[in-house]
Design a protein around this motif. Structure first.
Motif, PDB file in Angstrom:
ATOM      1  N   GLU A 212      -8.883   2.244   0.411  1.00  0.00           N
ATOM      2  CA  GLU A 212      -8.288   3.254   1.284  1.00  0.00           C
ATOM      3  C   GLU A 212      -8.537   2.894   2.741  1.00  0.00           C
ATOM      4  OE1 GLU A 212      -8.787   7.203  -1.590  1.00  0.00           O
ATOM      5  OE2 GLU A 212     -10.086   6.961   0.148  1.00  0.00           O
TER       6      GLU A 212
ATOM      7  N   ARG B 223     -10.016   0.668  -6.016  1.00  0.00           N
ATOM      8  CA  ARG B 223      -9.113   1.389  -5.124  1.00  0.00           C
ATOM      9  C   ARG B 223      -9.577   1.132  -3.692  1.00  0.00           C
ATOM     10  NH1 ARG B 223      -5.463   5.624  -4.919  1.00  0.00           N
ATOM     11  NH2 ARG B 223      -5.587   7.015  -3.108  1.00  0.00           N
TER      12      ARG B 223
ATOM     13  N   SER C 116      -3.414   3.812   0.865  1.00  0.00           N
ATOM     14  CA  SER C 116      -4.201   3.476  -0.317  1.00  0.00           C
ATOM     15  C   SER C 116      -3.572   2.324  -1.084  1.00  0.00           C
ATOM     16  CB  SER C 116      -4.341   4.693  -1.235  1.00  0.00           C
ATOM     17  OG  SER C 116      -3.081   5.034  -1.798  1.00  0.00           O
ATOM     18  N   TYR C 117      -4.424   1.638  -1.838  1.00  0.00           N
ATOM     19  CA  TYR C 117      -3.993   0.543  -2.697  1.00  0.00           C
ATOM     20  C   TYR C 117      -4.864   0.538  -3.940  1.00  0.00           C
ATOM     21  CZ  TYR C 117      -4.045  -4.260  -4.526  1.00  0.00           C
ATOM     22  OH  TYR C 117      -4.023  -5.359  -5.339  1.00  0.00           O
ATOM     23  N   ASP C 118      -4.235   0.487  -5.096  1.00  0.00           N
ATOM     24  CA  ASP C 118      -4.966   0.421  -6.365  1.00  0.00           C
ATOM     25  C   ASP C 118      -4.746  -0.943  -6.998  1.00  0.00           C
ATOM     26  OD1 ASP C 118      -6.144   3.183  -6.902  1.00  0.00           O
ATOM     27  OD2 ASP C 118      -4.075   3.689  -6.395  1.00  0.00           O
TER      28      ASP C 118
ATOM     29  N   THR D 252     -13.320   1.158  -9.513  1.00  0.00           N
ATOM     30  CA  THR D 252     -12.738   2.076 -10.495  1.00  0.00           C
ATOM     31  C   THR D 252     -12.790   1.507 -11.906  1.00  0.00           C
ATOM     32  OG1 THR D 252     -10.522   1.195 -10.016  1.00  0.00           O
ATOM     33  CG2 THR D 252     -11.209   3.165  -8.806  1.00  0.00           C
TER      34      THR D 252
ATOM     35  N   TRP E  67       0.839  -1.183   0.000  1.00  0.00           N
ATOM     36  CA  TRP E  67       0.000   0.000   0.000  1.00  0.00           C
ATOM     37  C   TRP E  67       0.883   1.246   0.000  1.00  0.00           C
ATOM     38  CZ3 TRP E  67      -5.551   0.133   1.769  1.00  0.00           C
ATOM     39  CH2 TRP E  67      -6.143  -1.138   1.694  1.00  0.00           C
TER      40      TRP E  67
END
Length: 280
Positions: free
Chosen positions: A119, A117, A104-106, A138, A91
């Motif tokens: 958070e 995404r 955060s991590y996408d 997303t 992250w």
């Protein structure tokens, strides 16, 4: 390792290890089980997020809106992938200041074929912290989404757990849910029961009222509360270990199984959030 502080409370993070919390202390006392320096596995941390599902999917196979999905195992020696992708990913620490932090991590589509995404927002109190976990679709198609938290607590002599519930999912030898057992089983957490003296407990409890209390002689209580979406409480008490887990979850094990499992459907751009507070 990054930390935020407020008064005598300190919350530290290892975002590169599954977006995990490394420690939570109040006046130098470990409220969560601390991670060792150099930790590389979220399973050895103090707390990590469950996103975008909780617990195990049998052999990683499920169907969603006409699409067949097969997820690879993500725990050595275990055929059933669990807890989503977030806990096995690095992250990004977006902010950590003034007693607050944002991670955060996408996720790019892979075996889990939806982009999202995730958070985590943390707010530290004088003797508590609050974590909010959010997942945002997303991508361009609807996505299933479940969320949870996986905190570890030090096991104290004489400790009890009190958590209202109306039943429990029993498990097989591969820790998959089999049938729902109404009322108490093995340990009556609703009445307050000792942590010690049981076989393996790795079970999901239903009808939880979003409050659980850990109490030990001569020590302060640890109270876990959560948002109304967290209708399931997963309790993990492995025999012979020095920790236990009390996990607020907004979806249950086998999240694509029959009946109400807590999985939501997010349209493109939609989000789902839950929160947990740990207080001592």
């Amino acid at each position: 390792m990054t930390a935020i502080e407020k008064g005598q409370a300190r919350l530290s993070f290892v975002p590169e290890v599954g977006g995990a919390v490394a420690s939570f202390t109040v006046a130098g006392r470990d409220v969560l089980r601390p991670a060792a320096p150099g930790v590389t596995d979220a399973l050895a941390t103090a707390c990590f997020p469950l996103v975008p599902f909780c617990n195990r999917i049998p052999h990683g196979r499920f169907a969603f809106e006409g699409r067949s999905v097969v997820l690879p195992p993500n725990l050595a020696g275990h055929p059933h992938p669990l807890h989503g992708q977030g806990w096995r990913a690095a992250w990004t620490l977006e902010r950590a200041a003034g007693g607050e932090a944002l991670l955060s991590y996408d996720h790019a589509p892979d075996a889990w074929p939806w982009a999202y995404r995730a958070e985590q927002r943390f707010v530290l109190g004088e003797a508590s912290f609050r974590a909010e976990l959010t997942v945002i679709n997303t991508g361009e198609k609807a996505m299933p989404a479940g969320l949870g938290f996986h905190p570890y607590f030090p096991r104290r002599p004489g400790e009890t757990l009190t958590a209202t519930n109306d039943g429990v999912w029993l498990i097989d030898t591969e820790v998959l849910p089999t049938l729902h057992h109404p009322g108490p089983w093995e340990a009556d957490w609703a009445a307050g029961a000792p942590i010690e003296g049981h076989g393996l407990i790795d079970h999901c409890y239903t009808g939880w009222d979003q409050r659980a209390t850990l109490r030990a002689p001569g020590g302060p209580d640890t109270v876990v509360t959560a948002s109304p979406d967290c209708r399931w409480l997963h309790v993990y008490v492995p025999p012979g270990e020095d920790f236990l887990c009390v996990e607020p979850c907004a979806s249950r094990p086998n999240p694509f199984g029959e009946g109400e499992t807590g999985m939501a459907v997010l349209k493109p751009g939609e989000r789902r959030s839950i929160w947990m507070e740990v207080r001592t």
